[in-house]
Design a protein around this motif. Structure first.
Motif, PDB file in Angstrom:
ATOM      1  N   ARG A   1       0.850  -1.193   0.000  1.00  0.00           N
ATOM      2  CA  ARG A   1       0.000   0.000   0.000  1.00  0.00           C
ATOM      3  C   ARG A   1       0.887   1.245   0.000  1.00  0.00           C
TER       4      ARG A   1
ATOM      5  N   HIS B   1     -11.835   2.379   9.930  1.00  0.00           N
ATOM      6  CA  HIS B   1     -12.889   2.797   8.996  1.00  0.00           C
ATOM      7  C   HIS B   1     -14.261   2.718   9.669  1.00  0.00           C
TER       8      HIS B   1
ATOM      9  N   ASP C   1      -9.263  -6.783   5.726  1.00  0.00           N
ATOM     10  CA  ASP C   1     -10.450  -5.973   5.437  1.00  0.00           C
ATOM     11  C   ASP C   1     -11.640  -6.900   5.269  1.00  0.00           C
TER      12      ASP C   1
ATOM     13  N   HIS D   1     -11.661  -2.749   8.881  1.00  0.00           N
ATOM     14  CA  HIS D   1     -10.295  -3.255   8.850  1.00  0.00           C
ATOM     15  C   HIS D   1      -9.928  -3.660  10.275  1.00  0.00           C
TER      16      HIS D   1
ATOM     17  N   HIS E   1      -0.003  -3.491   4.243  1.00  0.00           N
ATOM     18  CA  HIS E   1      -1.341  -3.482   4.832  1.00  0.00           C
ATOM     19  C   HIS E   1      -1.247  -4.299   6.121  1.00  0.00           C
TER      20      HIS E   1
ATOM     21  N   HIS F   1     -16.118  -1.106   4.573  1.00  0.00           N
ATOM     22  CA  HIS F   1     -15.459  -2.307   5.089  1.00  0.00           C
ATOM     23  C   HIS F   1     -14.872  -1.979   6.452  1.00  0.00           C
TER      24      HIS F   1
HETATM   25 ZN   LIG Z   1      -7.495  -2.276   5.409  1.00  0.00          ZN
END
Ligand SMILES: [Zn+2]
Length: 456
Positions: free
Chosen positions: A136, A191, A149, A245, A145, A243
């Motif tokens: 990422r 998130h 997710d 994480h 990462h 989503h």
């Molecule tokens: Zn993630």
């Protein structure tokens, strides 16, 4: 007060002389002297290590207290240890072993129970949209990462996957952004709208503390340190990122959540290599493209770069997930292993993230430099080791007092116990108090070299 460069201060202590010491979330302990100068007494990046000044490492040093001149007690919450930062001349040569005084992340223990999904149904399965170790970040900011997710719709309730106590003084951040997160024990949920419904209303005032602006708008949501959560408790709602994480382990050194027996998770799908996805480079990163009768001509050291992706059962077909394990084997023309390659040579295994953030660049930089050796290095914290920074030359007044008064020390040390009580709980504070009392009275040491060798 000039305390630039601190990243989320979490602890503060003021000595009787007015010295101010502040700790931050990155594990640094910084002194702000009366002459306005600041300097790092100990710590550099999160971790565990005893040693001088920036060689030492702490993981969330959440409580600080002076215990006499030149001696600072640190409640190292992430490592679950009481630690001492001291002038070389004020450190016992053989310190007593520190008790474990906070919940510590123990991967083997965590693995004993299967990992639940953070959304209903807890026994899943749900779609996995990302795995640990995926590349990422743009060029220059490459990173791995750090978790998995789980694809779900905005507004879905997020539940605690495990019993846990909020240990960090800063357990939520990025309020209102797509990257808002909250952390309970060793598990981080990203998130999300922490402690809020999809309409942004606070739903758990006992554990989440909302801050409103004068107009009555919710502008911040803090998670109380010491708050306890039980498996299944609602902790948040999924934000517009659709989503959740999930990270497991200490920030920066997370473990692969899939290694914790995620309930009903199945991966029987082998990874695939993209068409034309294998390229060979020489040592200087030049593509080896010259062919002789259809075969690429190589000489010297060769780097093999593969464009591959993985997939798991039940996912949508377009998902391209990260690989878990990388390796290579050299075969002869007939398909049998070449000499020295009887087994696959493993280069990378994503059980956990590298402590060194530069590792991501080593693995993923622009199709080059794929050899990986440093990814999985990590020293587990050991108990009862003290820290020996070199404070030489900064405290002339302290030098005149060769033996600090123990009564005063005791009093200040109990102050540290109170700090610990706030940080953890009464049982931990009792253990910390006994530990601090068990420190032997200071006695003169023969030389600085004695101290160094005794602390390593
Ligand atoms: Zn993630």
């Amino acid at each position: 007060m000039p305390l630039e460069g601190l990243f989320r201060p979490i602890g503060i202590a003021v000595s009787r002389r007015g010295d101010v010491v502040v700790s931050d979330q990155r594990g640094r302990i910084v002194e702000a002297a009366a002459d306005q100068a600041t300097r790092t007494l100990a710590g550099s990046t999160p971790g565990f290590h005893d040693g001088a000044a920036s060689d030492a490492r702490f993981r969330s040093p959440a409580g600080l207290a002076f215990a006499g001149p030149g001696r600072l007690i640190v409640a190292d919450a992430g490592n679950a240890l009481v630690r001492l930062v001291a002038e070389a001349s004020r450190l016992e040569p053989w310190p007593p072993a520190s008790p474990r005084v906070a919940p510590r992340f123990d991967a083997d223990e965590f693995r004993l129970q299967p990992l639940l999904w953070p959304v209903e149904p807890f026994e899943g399965p749900h779609e996995i949209a990302g795995t640990l170790g995926e590349a990422r970040g743009g060029e220059g900011a490459e990173r791995f990462h750090a978790g998995i997710d789980v694809r779900v719709d905005e507004g879905t309730l997020v539940h605690a996957v495990r019993n846990g106590i909020v240990a960090s003084p800063i357990a939520t951040d990025e309020f209102g952004s797509l990257n808002e997160w909250l952390r309970i024990g060793p598990v981080t949920y990203v998130h999300v709208r922490a402690g809020r419904t999809r309409r942004n209303e606070a739903f758990d005032p006992a554990r989440f503390v909302p801050t409103y602006d004068p107009a009555g708008r919710l502008v911040l949501m803090r998670l109380k340190r010491g708050a306890r959560f039980t498996t299944g408790d609602v902790v948040a709602t999924v934000n517009a990122f659709n989503h959740v994480h999930l990270n497991v382990g200490w920030p920066g050194e997370e473990h692969n959540p899939l290694a914790f027996r995620l309930v009903q998770f199945e991966d029987t799908v082998p990874p695939t290599i993209a068409k034309g996805g294998v390229r060979l480079y020489d040592e200087d990163g030049r593509l080896l493209a010259r062919r002789d009768r259809g075969r690429i001509v190589v000489s010297g050291r060769v780097r093999v770069v593969v464009d591959a992706a993985d997939q798991v059962d039940g996912n949508r077909p377009q998902r391209r997930l990260g690989l878990y394990d990388l390796g290579y084997q050299v075969l002869s023309k007939g398909g049998s292993p070449a000499t020295g390659f009887d087994t696959v040579h493993h280069t990378l295994h994503f059980d956990r993230l590298a402590a060194d953030p530069a590792a991501a660049r080593l693995v993923y930089a622009a199709g080059r430099r794929r050899g990986v050796a440093r990814v999985l290095g990590h020293d587990p914290p050991g108990a009862g080791r003290l820290h020996v920074p070199d404070l030489g030359g900064r405290h002339p007044r302290q030098r005149r007092r060769s033996q600090p008064r123990r009564a005063g020390d005791r009093c200040l040390a109990l102050g540290a116990c109170r700090l610990m009580m706030e940080t953890w709980n009464a049982k931990a504070a009792k253990a910390a108090k006994e530990y601090i009392r068990s420190w032997r009275p200071l006695r003169p040491l023969r030389s600085i070299a004695d101290v160094r060798s005794s602390a390593t």
